[in-house]
Design an enzyme around this catalytic site. Structure first.
Site, PDB file in Angstrom:
ATOM      1  N   GLY A 287       0.814  -1.224   0.000  1.00 14.43           N
ATOM      2  CA  GLY A 287       0.000   0.000   0.000  1.00 14.43           C
ATOM      3  C   GLY A 287       0.838   1.260   0.000  1.00 14.43           C
TER       4      GLY A 287
ATOM      5  N   GLY B 103      -0.895   8.150   1.827  1.00 12.96           N
ATOM      6  CA  GLY B 103      -0.999   8.102   3.291  1.00 12.96           C
ATOM      7  C   GLY B 103       0.252   7.602   3.996  1.00 12.96           C
TER       8      GLY B 103
ATOM      9  N   GLY C 183       1.687   4.772   3.863  1.00 13.76           N
ATOM     10  CA  GLY C 183       2.572   3.985   3.004  1.00 13.76           C
ATOM     11  C   GLY C 183       3.576   4.864   2.284  1.00 13.76           C
TER      12      GLY C 183
ATOM     13  CE1 TYR D 194      -9.643   0.301   8.893  1.00 15.87           C
ATOM     14  CE2 TYR D 194     -10.086   1.250  11.057  1.00 15.87           C
ATOM     15  CZ  TYR D 194      -9.217   1.024  10.001  1.00 15.87           C
ATOM     16  OH  TYR D 194      -7.930   1.511  10.047  1.00 15.87           O
TER      17      TYR D 194
HETATM   18  N1  LIG Z   1      -5.473   7.104   8.681  1.00 14.52           N
HETATM   19  C1  LIG Z   1      -5.783   6.671   9.865  1.00 14.52           C
HETATM   20  O1  LIG Z   1      -6.322   7.412  10.695  1.00 14.52           O
HETATM   21  C2  LIG Z   1      -5.461   5.252  10.261  1.00 14.52           C
HETATM   22  C3  LIG Z   1      -5.543   4.933  11.610  1.00 14.52           C
HETATM   23  C4  LIG Z   1      -5.237   3.640  12.006  1.00 14.52           C
HETATM   24  C5  LIG Z   1      -4.848   2.711  11.073  1.00 14.52           C
HETATM   25  N2  LIG Z   1      -4.778   3.049   9.753  1.00 14.52           N
HETATM   26  C6  LIG Z   1      -4.334   2.019   8.804  1.00 14.52           C
HETATM   27  O2  LIG Z   1      -3.206   2.479   8.099  1.00 14.52           O
HETATM   28  C7  LIG Z   1      -3.085   1.772   6.868  1.00 14.52           C
HETATM   29  C8  LIG Z   1      -2.822   2.755   5.741  1.00 14.52           C
HETATM   30  O3  LIG Z   1      -3.967   3.569   5.563  1.00 14.52           O
HETATM   31  P1  LIG Z   1      -3.914   5.138   5.261  1.00 14.52           P
HETATM   32  O4  LIG Z   1      -4.602   5.802   6.379  1.00 14.52           O
HETATM   33  O5  LIG Z   1      -2.557   5.537   4.883  1.00 14.52           O
HETATM   34  O6  LIG Z   1      -4.949   5.220   4.030  1.00 14.52           O
HETATM   35  P2  LIG Z   1      -4.744   5.339   2.444  1.00 14.52           P
HETATM   36  O7  LIG Z   1      -4.004   6.583   2.136  1.00 14.52           O
HETATM   37  O8  LIG Z   1      -6.115   5.149   1.872  1.00 14.52           O
HETATM   38  O9  LIG Z   1      -3.815   4.107   2.066  1.00 14.52           O
HETATM   39  C9  LIG Z   1      -4.301   2.799   1.932  1.00 14.52           C
HETATM   40  C10 LIG Z   1      -3.352   2.037   1.041  1.00 14.52           C
HETATM   41  O10 LIG Z   1      -3.827   0.679   0.947  1.00 14.52           O
HETATM   42  C11 LIG Z   1      -3.777   0.325  -0.422  1.00 14.52           C
HETATM   43  N3  LIG Z   1      -4.642  -0.793  -0.780  1.00 14.52           N
HETATM   44  C12 LIG Z   1      -5.993  -0.890  -0.657  1.00 14.52           C
HETATM   45  N4  LIG Z   1      -6.416  -2.072  -1.169  1.00 14.52           N
HETATM   46  C13 LIG Z   1      -5.313  -2.727  -1.606  1.00 14.52           C
HETATM   47  C14 LIG Z   1      -5.080  -3.982  -2.241  1.00 14.52           C
HETATM   48  N5  LIG Z   1      -6.086  -4.817  -2.526  1.00 14.52           N
HETATM   49  N6  LIG Z   1      -3.795  -4.341  -2.545  1.00 14.52           N
HETATM   50  C15 LIG Z   1      -2.776  -3.502  -2.273  1.00 14.52           C
HETATM   51  N7  LIG Z   1      -2.932  -2.286  -1.712  1.00 14.52           N
HETATM   52  C16 LIG Z   1      -4.191  -1.911  -1.381  1.00 14.52           C
HETATM   53  C17 LIG Z   1      -4.155   1.600  -1.159  1.00 14.52           C
HETATM   54  O11 LIG Z   1      -3.786   1.472  -2.529  1.00 14.52           O
HETATM   55  P3  LIG Z   1      -4.688   2.098  -3.726  1.00 14.52           P
HETATM   56  O12 LIG Z   1      -4.187   3.512  -3.899  1.00 14.52           O
HETATM   57  O13 LIG Z   1      -4.380   1.229  -4.891  1.00 14.52           O
HETATM   58  O14 LIG Z   1      -6.120   2.045  -3.288  1.00 14.52           O
HETATM   59  C18 LIG Z   1      -3.299   2.593  -0.397  1.00 14.52           C
HETATM   60  O15 LIG Z   1      -1.973   2.559  -0.860  1.00 14.52           O
HETATM   61  C19 LIG Z   1      -4.387   0.988   6.718  1.00 14.52           C
HETATM   62  O16 LIG Z   1      -4.158  -0.360   7.064  1.00 14.52           O
HETATM   63  C20 LIG Z   1      -5.317   1.648   7.717  1.00 14.52           C
HETATM   64  O17 LIG Z   1      -6.301   0.772   8.183  1.00 14.52           O
HETATM   65  C21 LIG Z   1      -5.078   4.306   9.318  1.00 14.52           C
END
Ligand SMILES: NC(=O)c1ccc[n+]([C@@H]2O[C@H](COP(=O)([O-])OP(=O)(O)OC[C@H]3O[C@@H](n4cnc5c(N)ncnc54)[C@H](OP(=O)(O)O)[C@@H]3O)[C@@H](O)[C@H]2O)c1
Length: 285
Positions: free
Chosen positions: A7, A11, A13, A154
């Site tokens: 990912g 964000g 990643g 979630y």
């Molecule tokens: N933001 C928060 O407040 C928060 C808090 C706690 C935990 N988290 C966790 O942090 C992690 C990263 O999330 P983020 O907040 O940075 O959100 P984000 O910017 O939406 O990033 C999510 C990433 O996951 C990828 N992804 C989704 N489906 C996928 C698949 N089938 N195969 C490969 N990659 C896939 C997306 O790729 P695409 O661009 O291709 O969709 C994107 O790169 C997640 O696990 C989330 O649950 C986030």
């Protein structure tokens, strides 16, 4: 270190990729659809890595697809010889009343958030077990330990992932492989736009049209993400980097990062750690 991250497009990643590459690690920034919807972001990352002179390569990996995961791991092993660290970061959100998700949607969210990391770990573990070393990091969530109303499915995926991480931590310790959960609080990433929205309109009608069980939380996040102290995504990347730098065998099982929605979580983890030990001792395990 040779690092595989899932990912990498946005964000946490994206920020982790840039932070670790700048620290001199060889980063394999994986993402799905490199030849499709993510072609632009893949190119952008490659151009960035050239201009910075860092060791970064984009590799196609869809966490939903076992053959894609296996082939990404084989590609990386062929290029780098070994994988020291895996960061399971890819994930999606959910929005709506629990009853309103179709079973297909429910399966999909668990498939990405819970089974995705399992797929990735399974692909890399034979290699790590053989080398008797490795580090598996999982971006779970504060809401994988403490429940926030409205985050239902979630939250379920993250609670389940926490259990898998703990399980792996016991089973992989004899192989010298560390297994860690990073539990972030709320951060302003793209995740709010990448949610699966409950689609069973018949079921949702009973709850009141246009209502959302997480509306109070969205309001709270809205305030926290618009003031002068907006949480900085880099905190997660720095937390990952610190874990990588720690000596093997001394890394914690759980790391809480962030100020928004994490009150009491460290305390809970401390208490749980003690009770867990007592619990197992009581059964002579
Ligand atoms: N933001 C928060 O407040 C928060 C808090 C706690 C935990 N988290 C966790 O942090 C992690 C990263 O999330 P983020 O907040 O940075 O959100 P984000 O910017 O939406 O990033 C999510 C990433 O996951 C990828 N992804 C989704 N489906 C996928 C698949 N089938 N195969 C490969 N990659 C896939 C997306 O790729 P695409 O661009 O291709 O969709 C994107 O790169 C997640 O696990 C989330 O649950 C986030």
């Amino acid at each position: 270190m040779n690092i595989l991250l899932t990912g990498s497009t946005s964000g946490f990643g994206r920020s982790i990729v840039e932070t670790l590459a700048k620290k001199g690690h060889q980063v394999f920034a994986t993402m799905r659809a490199v030849g499709g919807k993510n072609a632009g972001v893949a190119r952008e990352l490659e151009e960035w890595s050239q201009s910075e002179g860092v060791d970064l390569e984009v590799v196609d990996l869809d966490v939903l697809d076992e053959s894609s995961v296996n082939s990404a791991v084989q590609t990386i092993l062929a290029k780098a010889g070994n994988i020291d660290v895996v960061i399971n970061n890819a994930g999606i959100g959910s929005s709506g009343y629990l009853e309103g998700f179709t079973m297909e949607q429910a399966r999909h969210i668990f498939d990405v958030n819970t089974l995705g990391p399992l797929r990735v770990n399974r692909a890399v573990l034979p290699h790590m077990r053989e080398r008797k070393s490795g580090l598996l990091i999982h971006i779970t969530s504060a809401t994988g330990r403490l429940y926030i109303p409205g985050l239902n499915i979630y939250s379920g995926t993250k609670y389940a992932l926490e259990a898998l991480v703990e399980s792996f931590s016991y089973e992989l310790a004899p192989f010298g492989i560390d297994c860690v959960s990073i539990e972030p609080g709320g951060y302003p990433t793209d995740i709010a736009g990448n949610v699966t929205v409950a689609a069973d309109t018949d079921r949702l009608a009973g709850y009141g049209e246009g209502t959302n069980p997480a509306s109070d939380l969205y309001e709270y996040f809205g305030e926290k993400f618009s003031g002068p102290n907006v949480p900085d995504l880099k905190e997660i990347a720095d937390g990952v980097s610190d874990l990588i730098d720690m000596p093997a065998g001394q890394r914690p099982l759980r790391v809480v990062i962030g100020d928004v929605g994490t009150d009491g979580l460290e305390e809970l983890n401390e208490v749980t750690k003690k009770i867990q030990k007592k619990y197992l001792d009581s059964m002579g395990l």
